[in-house]
Design a protein around this motif. Sequence first.
Motif, PDB file in Angstrom:
ATOM      1  N   PHE A 137      37.317  32.597  56.869  1.00  0.00           N
ATOM      2  CA  PHE A 137      38.661  32.374  56.117  1.00  0.00           C
ATOM      3  C   PHE A 137      38.242  31.557  54.257  1.00  0.00           C
ATOM      4  O   PHE A 137      39.056  32.588  53.626  1.00  0.00           O
ATOM      5  N   ALA A 138      37.172  31.644  54.587  1.00  0.00           N
ATOM      6  CA  ALA A 138      36.911  30.891  52.833  1.00  0.00           C
ATOM      7  C   ALA A 138      36.690  32.558  51.908  1.00  0.00           C
ATOM      8  O   ALA A 138      37.234  32.600  51.345  1.00  0.00           O
ATOM      9  N   GLU A 139      36.224  33.053  52.478  1.00  0.00           N
ATOM     10  CA  GLU A 139      35.296  35.069  52.421  1.00  0.00           C
ATOM     11  C   GLU A 139      36.544  35.165  52.094  1.00  0.00           C
ATOM     12  O   GLU A 139      37.337  35.646  50.559  1.00  0.00           O
ATOM     13  N   ARG A 140      38.129  35.399  53.016  1.00  0.00           N
ATOM     14  CA  ARG A 140      39.210  36.016  52.950  1.00  0.00           C
ATOM     15  C   ARG A 140      40.545  35.119  51.828  1.00  0.00           C
ATOM     16  O   ARG A 140      41.080  36.515  51.355  1.00  0.00           O
ATOM     17  N   ALA A 141      40.309  34.230  51.014  1.00  0.00           N
ATOM     18  CA  ALA A 141      41.075  33.486  50.433  1.00  0.00           C
ATOM     19  C   ALA A 141      41.237  33.805  48.823  1.00  0.00           C
ATOM     20  O   ALA A 141      39.511  34.450  48.313  1.00  0.00           O
ATOM     21  N   GLU A 142      41.950  33.884  48.803  1.00  0.00           N
ATOM     22  CA  GLU A 142      42.075  34.687  46.976  1.00  0.00           C
ATOM     23  C   GLU A 142      42.685  33.577  45.857  1.00  0.00           C
ATOM     24  O   GLU A 142      42.901  32.764  46.282  1.00  0.00           O
ATOM     25  N   PRO A 143      42.200  34.411  45.021  1.00  0.00           N
ATOM     26  CA  PRO A 143      42.618  32.503  43.706  1.00  0.00           C
ATOM     27  C   PRO A 143      44.204  32.644  43.771  1.00  0.00           C
ATOM     28  O   PRO A 143      44.853  33.204  43.669  1.00  0.00           O
ATOM     29  N   LEU A 144      44.168  31.586  43.581  1.00  0.00           N
ATOM     30  CA  LEU A 144      45.826  30.932  43.258  1.00  0.00           C
ATOM     31  C   LEU A 144      45.923  31.560  42.246  1.00  0.00           C
ATOM     32  O   LEU A 144      45.019  32.187  40.680  1.00  0.00           O
ATOM     33  N   ARG A 145      47.393  31.586  41.501  1.00  0.00           N
ATOM     34  CA  ARG A 145      48.014  32.734  41.054  1.00  0.00           C
ATOM     35  C   ARG A 145      48.359  31.411  39.913  1.00  0.00           C
ATOM     36  O   ARG A 145      49.531  30.760  39.934  1.00  0.00           O
ATOM     37  N   ASP A 146      47.532  31.549  38.476  1.00  0.00           N
ATOM     38  CA  ASP A 146      47.530  30.752  37.087  1.00  0.00           C
ATOM     39  C   ASP A 146      49.549  31.508  36.746  1.00  0.00           C
ATOM     40  O   ASP A 146      49.814  32.826  36.109  1.00  0.00           O
ATOM     41  N   PRO A 147      50.600  30.880  36.816  1.00  0.00           N
ATOM     42  CA  PRO A 147      52.097  30.774  36.387  1.00  0.00           C
ATOM     43  C   PRO A 147      52.640  31.061  35.418  1.00  0.00           C
ATOM     44  O   PRO A 147      53.664  32.132  35.124  1.00  0.00           O
ATOM     45  N   TYR A 148      51.423  30.995  34.156  1.00  0.00           N
ATOM     46  CA  TYR A 148      51.587  30.624  32.834  1.00  0.00           C
ATOM     47  C   TYR A 148      50.972  32.314  32.112  1.00  0.00           C
ATOM     48  O   TYR A 148      50.989  32.496  30.859  1.00  0.00           O
ATOM     49  N   VAL A 149      50.020  32.722  33.706  1.00  0.00           N
ATOM     50  CA  VAL A 149      50.129  34.056  32.670  1.00  0.00           C
ATOM     51  C   VAL A 149      50.513  35.048  33.472  1.00  0.00           C
ATOM     52  O   VAL A 149      50.473  35.397  34.219  1.00  0.00           O
TER      53      VAL A 149
END
Length: 378
Positions: A366-378
């Motif tokens: 599960f840790a390997e599958r986790a995608e980075p969170l999206r910065d809403p201001y970028v």
Amino acid sequence: MVRMLYVTPALESQDQRVLHEIEDMRRDLKYRLAENHRWDGQLRRQLQARAIQGSNSIEGYHASVEDIESIMSGEEPLETSSRVAREIAGYQQALTYIQLLARASVFRYDVGLMNGLNFMMIGHHSDKTPGVVRPGSIYIRDYDTGEVVYEGPDVELVPGLLDELIAWLNEGDLDAPGYVRAAMAHLNLVKIHPWRDGNGRMSRALQTLVLGRDQITTPEFSSIEEWLGQPQVTLKYYAVLGEVGGRLWSPHGDTLSWVRFCLRAHHLQAQRVARRLAEAGEIWVLLEKQIEADGLNPRAVSALYEVFVNRRLRRTRYQADEVLSQGQAVRDLRDLAAKGWLRPYGETKGRYYAPGPRMAVIKADFAERAEPLRDPYV
């Protein structure tokens, strides 16, 4: 009367976009929480523990989520010192009350409530006049250098400033979005710094209460205290507070950078909570199938879910969650260890269970599958 508080800023188009995305995520979360799931109770408890952990770590009181959950249930923590445990217990008491206030049918902000919450948090520090407005000046110093980085308003001004903040909480800027009002409540209270101790924690808790009163989601699902407690975020948190407020009480500057910081935190924390909720359903179903294939009792899934999200599980926690006798809980955990799901450590009261080899594989996947969170201001 001359306005003496920091003023709520006008949002720009990008802020409005981020705000709408936050509201969409929270609304979706509210609908998903309307359905009852086996894992909801554990998820709520973990979110509250992480909020407590985040807000207290900013003040230098560090404890693991597992120990905080033990303190929340009235148990002795395994690693946390008694000094830190008292801080955790005080903050938990205040947050628990905030959860009740968020749902109260009759409610108004008042100074007595604010003083009462402060007393809940730091009542064990009798030398710091808990629940009473500070009797003199207050200075915030850099932990490393000892340099004064902020001086609160003169003590003669504090009662009037608190009264104005209370009036604003009840009646001011009611057409502003709840996330913005909550951010401004936080900023004004932390800058007034009305008590001798607990001002930062009180300000973050007030932000959580304002959000809770908006009824978007319950406080544990709307709080950003966990997000703020991350070391790199904490540095940015202090930086933006210093940028907006300066070294002295001066409520005349632009506050948009502070509100924007909070909106970004809400967006990122909402993404994280949504991921955890989706992950909870997926992992629960997966574990149910595995437990059934092993011929184990289906209730044991809650024990495995606990060690999936945390580092360890204590027998008493599992026993309370599933309303079991001590003997039933011991047998279930022994069977899980025999099947490679758990690994026991320690003896008697210090005994706990960590992920065994089979659970470690699932956690890593599960840790390997986790995608980075999206910065809403970028």
